[in-house]
Design a protein around this motif. Structure first.
Motif, PDB file in Angstrom:
ATOM      1  N   GLU A   1       0.956  -0.905  -0.173  1.00  0.00           N
ATOM      2  CA  GLU A   1      -0.219  -0.045   0.096  1.00  0.00           C
ATOM      3  C   GLU A   1       1.062   1.009  -0.056  1.00  0.00           C
ATOM      4  O   GLU A   1       0.610   2.239  -0.225  1.00  0.00           O
ATOM      5  N   CYS A   2       2.540   1.095   0.111  1.00  0.00           N
ATOM      6  CA  CYS A   2       2.513   2.579  -0.040  1.00  0.00           C
ATOM      7  C   CYS A   2       2.982   2.928  -1.125  1.00  0.00           C
ATOM      8  O   CYS A   2       3.647   2.142  -2.066  1.00  0.00           O
ATOM      9  N   SER A   3       3.170   3.970  -1.547  1.00  0.00           N
ATOM     10  CA  SER A   3       3.327   4.709  -3.216  1.00  0.00           C
ATOM     11  C   SER A   3       4.731   4.508  -3.453  1.00  0.00           C
ATOM     12  O   SER A   3       4.794   4.499  -4.445  1.00  0.00           O
ATOM     13  N   HIS A   4       5.347   4.359  -2.472  1.00  0.00           N
ATOM     14  CA  HIS A   4       7.169   4.258  -3.141  1.00  0.00           C
ATOM     15  C   HIS A   4       7.048   3.072  -3.532  1.00  0.00           C
ATOM     16  O   HIS A   4       7.513   3.171  -4.680  1.00  0.00           O
TER      17      HIS A   4
ATOM     18  N   GLY B   1       5.024   1.675  -4.452  1.00  0.00           N
ATOM     19  CA  GLY B   1       4.233   1.186  -6.184  1.00  0.00           C
ATOM     20  C   GLY B   1       4.741   2.304  -7.342  1.00  0.00           C
ATOM     21  O   GLY B   1       4.746   1.569  -8.351  1.00  0.00           O
ATOM     22  N   GLU B   2       5.655   2.701  -6.695  1.00  0.00           N
ATOM     23  CA  GLU B   2       6.509   3.401  -7.979  1.00  0.00           C
ATOM     24  C   GLU B   2       7.659   2.706  -8.580  1.00  0.00           C
ATOM     25  O   GLU B   2       8.434   2.661  -9.782  1.00  0.00           O
ATOM     26  N   ALA B   3       8.318   1.983  -7.400  1.00  0.00           N
ATOM     27  CA  ALA B   3       9.627   0.798  -7.776  1.00  0.00           C
ATOM     28  C   ALA B   3       8.824  -0.041  -8.276  1.00  0.00           C
ATOM     29  O   ALA B   3      10.223  -0.800  -8.902  1.00  0.00           O
ATOM     30  N   TYR B   4       8.003  -0.643  -8.258  1.00  0.00           N
ATOM     31  CA  TYR B   4       7.619  -2.057  -8.478  1.00  0.00           C
ATOM     32  C   TYR B   4       7.694  -1.810 -10.087  1.00  0.00           C
ATOM     33  O   TYR B   4       8.462  -3.090 -10.593  1.00  0.00           O
ATOM     34  N   PRO B   5       7.270  -0.608 -11.311  1.00  0.00           N
ATOM     35  CA  PRO B   5       7.899  -1.397 -12.250  1.00  0.00           C
ATOM     36  C   PRO B   5       9.844  -0.710 -13.188  1.00  0.00           C
ATOM     37  O   PRO B   5       9.741  -1.708 -14.220  1.00  0.00           O
ATOM     38  N   ILE B   6       9.999  -0.465 -12.199  1.00  0.00           N
ATOM     39  CA  ILE B   6      11.576  -0.390 -12.469  1.00  0.00           C
ATOM     40  C   ILE B   6      11.867  -1.229 -11.801  1.00  0.00           C
ATOM     41  O   ILE B   6      13.000  -1.657 -12.787  1.00  0.00           O
ATOM     42  N   VAL B   7      11.797  -2.073 -11.020  1.00  0.00           N
ATOM     43  CA  VAL B   7      12.967  -3.291 -10.490  1.00  0.00           C
ATOM     44  C   VAL B   7      11.632  -3.775 -11.741  1.00  0.00           C
ATOM     45  O   VAL B   7      12.481  -5.280 -12.356  1.00  0.00           O
ATOM     46  N   LYS B   8      10.840  -4.184 -11.776  1.00  0.00           N
ATOM     47  CA  LYS B   8      10.687  -5.372 -13.668  1.00  0.00           C
ATOM     48  C   LYS B   8      11.591  -5.314 -14.636  1.00  0.00           C
ATOM     49  O   LYS B   8      11.784  -5.926 -15.117  1.00  0.00           O
ATOM     50  N   ALA B   9      11.436  -3.854 -15.069  1.00  0.00           N
ATOM     51  CA  ALA B   9      12.466  -3.125 -15.981  1.00  0.00           C
ATOM     52  C   ALA B   9      13.343  -3.770 -16.323  1.00  0.00           C
ATOM     53  O   ALA B   9      14.111  -4.655 -16.751  1.00  0.00           O
TER      54      ALA B   9
ATOM     55  N   ASN C   1      14.360   1.080   7.305  1.00  0.00           N
ATOM     56  CA  ASN C   1      13.631   1.305   7.782  1.00  0.00           C
ATOM     57  C   ASN C   1      13.078   2.784   7.430  1.00  0.00           C
ATOM     58  O   ASN C   1      12.452   3.970   7.715  1.00  0.00           O
ATOM     59  N   GLY C   2      13.036   1.971   6.333  1.00  0.00           N
ATOM     60  CA  GLY C   2      11.589   2.713   5.488  1.00  0.00           C
ATOM     61  C   GLY C   2      11.391   2.107   4.415  1.00  0.00           C
ATOM     62  O   GLY C   2      11.901   0.663   4.310  1.00  0.00           O
ATOM     63  N   THR C   3      10.212   2.123   2.776  1.00  0.00           N
ATOM     64  CA  THR C   3      10.153   1.018   1.869  1.00  0.00           C
ATOM     65  C   THR C   3       9.524   1.814   1.423  1.00  0.00           C
ATOM     66  O   THR C   3       9.217   3.061   1.402  1.00  0.00           O
ATOM     67  N   PRO C   4      10.305   1.796   0.254  1.00  0.00           N
ATOM     68  CA  PRO C   4      10.944   0.359   0.224  1.00  0.00           C
ATOM     69  C   PRO C   4      12.787   0.702   0.575  1.00  0.00           C
ATOM     70  O   PRO C   4      13.003   1.393   0.948  1.00  0.00           O
ATOM     71  N   THR C   5      12.902  -0.626   1.280  1.00  0.00           N
ATOM     72  CA  THR C   5      14.970  -0.832   1.280  1.00  0.00           C
ATOM     73  C   THR C   5      14.835  -2.154   0.510  1.00  0.00           C
ATOM     74  O   THR C   5      14.035  -3.043   0.362  1.00  0.00           O
TER      75      THR C   5
ATOM     76  N   TYR D   1      13.020  13.950  17.915  1.00  0.00           N
ATOM     77  CA  TYR D   1      13.535  14.008  16.828  1.00  0.00           C
ATOM     78  C   TYR D   1      12.812  14.973  16.483  1.00  0.00           C
ATOM     79  O   TYR D   1      12.293  15.404  16.755  1.00  0.00           O
ATOM     80  N   PRO D   2      13.330  15.991  15.328  1.00  0.00           N
ATOM     81  CA  PRO D   2      12.615  16.355  14.570  1.00  0.00           C
ATOM     82  C   PRO D   2      11.972  17.414  15.200  1.00  0.00           C
ATOM     83  O   PRO D   2      11.638  18.518  15.552  1.00  0.00           O
ATOM     84  N   ALA D   3      10.595  16.307  14.521  1.00  0.00           N
ATOM     85  CA  ALA D   3       8.837  17.385  13.780  1.00  0.00           C
ATOM     86  C   ALA D   3       8.249  16.465  13.377  1.00  0.00           C
ATOM     87  O   ALA D   3       8.665  15.231  13.019  1.00  0.00           O
ATOM     88  N   ASP D   4       7.061  16.415  14.191  1.00  0.00           N
ATOM     89  CA  ASP D   4       5.921  15.738  13.702  1.00  0.00           C
ATOM     90  C   ASP D   4       5.807  15.629  12.054  1.00  0.00           C
ATOM     91  O   ASP D   4       6.055  17.236  11.807  1.00  0.00           O
ATOM     92  N   TRP D   5       4.648  15.177  12.152  1.00  0.00           N
ATOM     93  CA  TRP D   5       4.751  15.174  10.033  1.00  0.00           C
ATOM     94  C   TRP D   5       5.475  14.199   9.624  1.00  0.00           C
ATOM     95  O   TRP D   5       5.415  15.352   8.363  1.00  0.00           O
ATOM     96  N   SER D   6       6.223  13.782   9.406  1.00  0.00           N
ATOM     97  CA  SER D   6       7.486  12.972   8.476  1.00  0.00           C
ATOM     98  C   SER D   6       6.468  12.696   7.228  1.00  0.00           C
ATOM     99  O   SER D   6       5.414  12.085   8.153  1.00  0.00           O
ATOM    100  N   PRO D   7       6.822  12.952   6.030  1.00  0.00           N
ATOM    101  CA  PRO D   7       5.697  11.604   5.454  1.00  0.00           C
ATOM    102  C   PRO D   7       5.954  10.256   5.805  1.00  0.00           C
ATOM    103  O   PRO D   7       7.059   9.809   6.073  1.00  0.00           O
ATOM    104  N   VAL D   8       4.865   9.909   5.494  1.00  0.00           N
ATOM    105  CA  VAL D   8       5.035   8.519   6.656  1.00  0.00           C
ATOM    106  C   VAL D   8       6.116   7.172   6.040  1.00  0.00           C
ATOM    107  O   VAL D   8       6.198   6.198   6.841  1.00  0.00           O
ATOM    108  N   CYS D   9       6.262   7.188   5.084  1.00  0.00           N
ATOM    109  CA  CYS D   9       6.618   4.963   4.588  1.00  0.00           C
ATOM    110  C   CYS D   9       8.191   5.461   5.179  1.00  0.00           C
ATOM    111  O   CYS D   9       8.635   4.903   4.760  1.00  0.00           O
ATOM    112  N   GLY D  10       9.048   6.876   5.492  1.00  0.00           N
ATOM    113  CA  GLY D  10       9.912   6.712   5.595  1.00  0.00           C
ATOM    114  C   GLY D  10       9.947   6.992   7.393  1.00  0.00           C
ATOM    115  O   GLY D  10      11.596   7.448   7.841  1.00  0.00           O
ATOM    116  N   ASP D  11       9.141   7.494   7.623  1.00  0.00           N
ATOM    117  CA  ASP D  11       8.856   7.699   9.482  1.00  0.00           C
ATOM    118  C   ASP D  11      10.133   7.180  10.499  1.00  0.00           C
ATOM    119  O   ASP D  11       8.817   5.631  10.010  1.00  0.00           O
TER     120      ASP D  11
END
Lengths: 179, 163
Positions: free
Chosen positions: A37-40, A42-50, A150-154, B42-52
Motif C-alpha cells: 500500500e506504500c506509494s513509493h 508502487g513507484e519502485a515496482y515497474p522499475i524493478v520489473k524493467a 527504516n522505511g519502504t521500499p528498502t 526527533y526533529p518534528a512531527d508530520w514526516s512523510p509516512v513511508c520512511g518515518d
C-alpha cells in the motif's frame, strides 16, 4: 559519508523460505522490503520489473514483506494475501496484481485478484479471514527491522543495504557493478 | 558535518524530566524506573509516512514491550500538534512536548540544535536504574531504524547488570 559501522546488512540471508524470481545461480541478488500500500513501493515496482527483464538470469529478485500496518490499513491483509496465493504457487502473480492495484485493496478486492491469478477462491478467503500467514509476514517484518530497514521500499544488493536513490539508472548501475 | 559533542554517553545518569504527554497528562522519567526506557528525540512531527521513524517505531512496539521497555518520543512540537499527529498516524505510544521552555530536555541530553531550533534525531536506551546504556545520534535526514535499539535492549538483558 561512508562509514563502515553504518553499513546495514541482511540479518536473514536469502533462503528456502523466500520468494525468489530469476536465476538461482545469478551473480546479483536484489532483496526488497516492501509494503503493497506504500506509494513509493508502487513507484519502485515497474522499475524493478524493467531491470529484471533487462538483466534476465544475471539477477535474482526477492520480495519480503514490510507492511506499515498502523499507517496503511490494507497493507497487512495485502501482504498476507500474496503469501496465501504463494502457497498455491501464485506469489508473483499476486504480488504484481497488488502493486498494479494499490488503491483498491479491500478484502473483496483481494479475493477477486486471487481468483484472477488462479488461486482457489474459497480456500483463499478462508485463509485470509483466518490470517493463516500473519506470522510469516511478521517474520519478514522483524528480519527487516533487524537488518536496518527504516522505511519502504528498502533494497539490499548482495546482502548490503542500498542507500542511494532507486531510480532506474542508479539502481541498474549498482546491480551491474555488484555482479 | 557539524557534530554535537555534548551528547550524553553510556554510563551517565539520565537527567530526570516531566513533560506534557497528550493534552491532559504528563510523564516523569524517574517514575518509570524499574524497567528500561527508550527516549527517541526527533526533529518534528508530520514526516512523510513511508520512511518515518515514528511510524516505524509504532509498528515495533510489541518488540520493545517484550523487553519491558517503554518508548517515549520527544520533540519540540507542542501538545496539540502531537495530539493531531498521534490521531492521524494511529500512534500507540506517547509523544512528549519539549515545548516550554523550548528544547529544555533536549539541551540537557546534549541533542538540541541551536542552528534550527530542533532536536537531533537521537536515541537513548536507559536501564531500569535510570542510567543511559546506549545513545546514538543519526544524521538529521536519516531514519536510524530500530536495530540499534533492539540490540541495546538485548545487551541490557545479557551483558548488563550482575546485581
Amino acid at each position: 559519508m561512508s562509514n563502515e559501522e553504518m553499513v546495514a546488512r541482511l540479518s536473514v540471508s536469502v533462503g528456502e523460505r523466500d520468494h525468489v524470481s530469476g536465476g538461482s545461480s545469478a551473480a546479483v541478488t536484489l532483496v526488497e522490503y516492501g509494503d503493497y500500500e506504500c506509494s513509493h513501493c508502487g513507484e519502485a515496482y515497474p522499475i524493478v520489473k524493467a531491470i529484471q527483464s533487462e538483466m534476465g538470469d544475471k539477477l535474482r529478485f526477492v520480495f519480503r514483506n514490510f507492511p506499515l500496518a498502523q499507517a496503511h490499513i490494507h497493507a497487512q491483509d495485502a501482504a498476507e494475501s500474496a503469501e496465501i496465493a504463494g502457497e498455491e504457487g501464485k506469489f508473483w502473480e499476486m504480488h504484481d496484481m497488488l502493486f498494479e492495484h494499490q488503491n483498491a485493496l479491500t478484502e473483496d478486492d483481494l479475493i477477486r485478484y486471487a481468483t484472477e491469478v488462479g488461486a482457489d477462491p474459497e480456500t483463499f478467503s478462508e485463509e485470509l479471514r483466518g490470517h493463516t500467514r500473519k506470522e510469516r509476514v511478521r517474520e519478514d517484518f522483524l528480519s527487516g527491522v533487524k537488518s536496518g530497514v527504516n522505511g519502504t521500499p528498502t533494497f539490499f544488493i548482495n546482502g548490503v543495504r542500498f542507500d542511494s536513490s532507486w531510480d532506474k539508472e542508479t539502481l541498474t548501475a549498482a546491480l551491474n557493478s555488484a555482479g | 558535518m557539524s557534530e554535537t559533542t555534548s551528547v550524553l554517553k553510556p554510563g551517565e545518569k539520565a537527567p530526570d524530566f516531566t513533560l506534557q504527554s497528550g493534552l491532559d497528562d504528563t510523564i516523569t522519567l524517574s517514575e518509570l524506573k524499574g524497567n528500561p526506557v527508550i527516549l527517541a528525540f526527533y526533529p518534528a512531527d508530520w514526516s512523510p509516512v513511508c520512511g518515518d521513524q515514528i511510524v516505524l517505531y509504532n509498528e515495533i512496539l510489541s518488540e520493545f514491550k517484550a523487553h519491558n521497555a517503554t518508548l517515549l518520543g520527544v520533540s519540540v512540537d507542542g501538545a496539540w500538534c502531537h495530539a493531531a499527529y498521534v490521531t492521524n498516524s494511529n500512534l500507540n505510544f506517547p509523544l512528549l512536548a519539549d515545548f516550554e521552555p523550548k528544547g529544555k530536555v533536549a539541551r540537557e541530553y546534549g541533542v538540541y540544535r541551536d542552528q534550527d531550533g530542533l532536536s537531533e534525531r537521537a536515541l537513548f536506551v536507559i536501564d531500569s536504574e535510570g542510567v543511559i546504556r546506549w545513545s546514538f545520534v543519526s544524521p538529521m535526514g536519516t531514519n536510524p531504524g530500530a536495530d540499534g535499539i533492539l540490540s541495546a535492549l538485548k545487551a541490557l538483558k545479557t551483558g548488563g547488570e550482575t546485581k
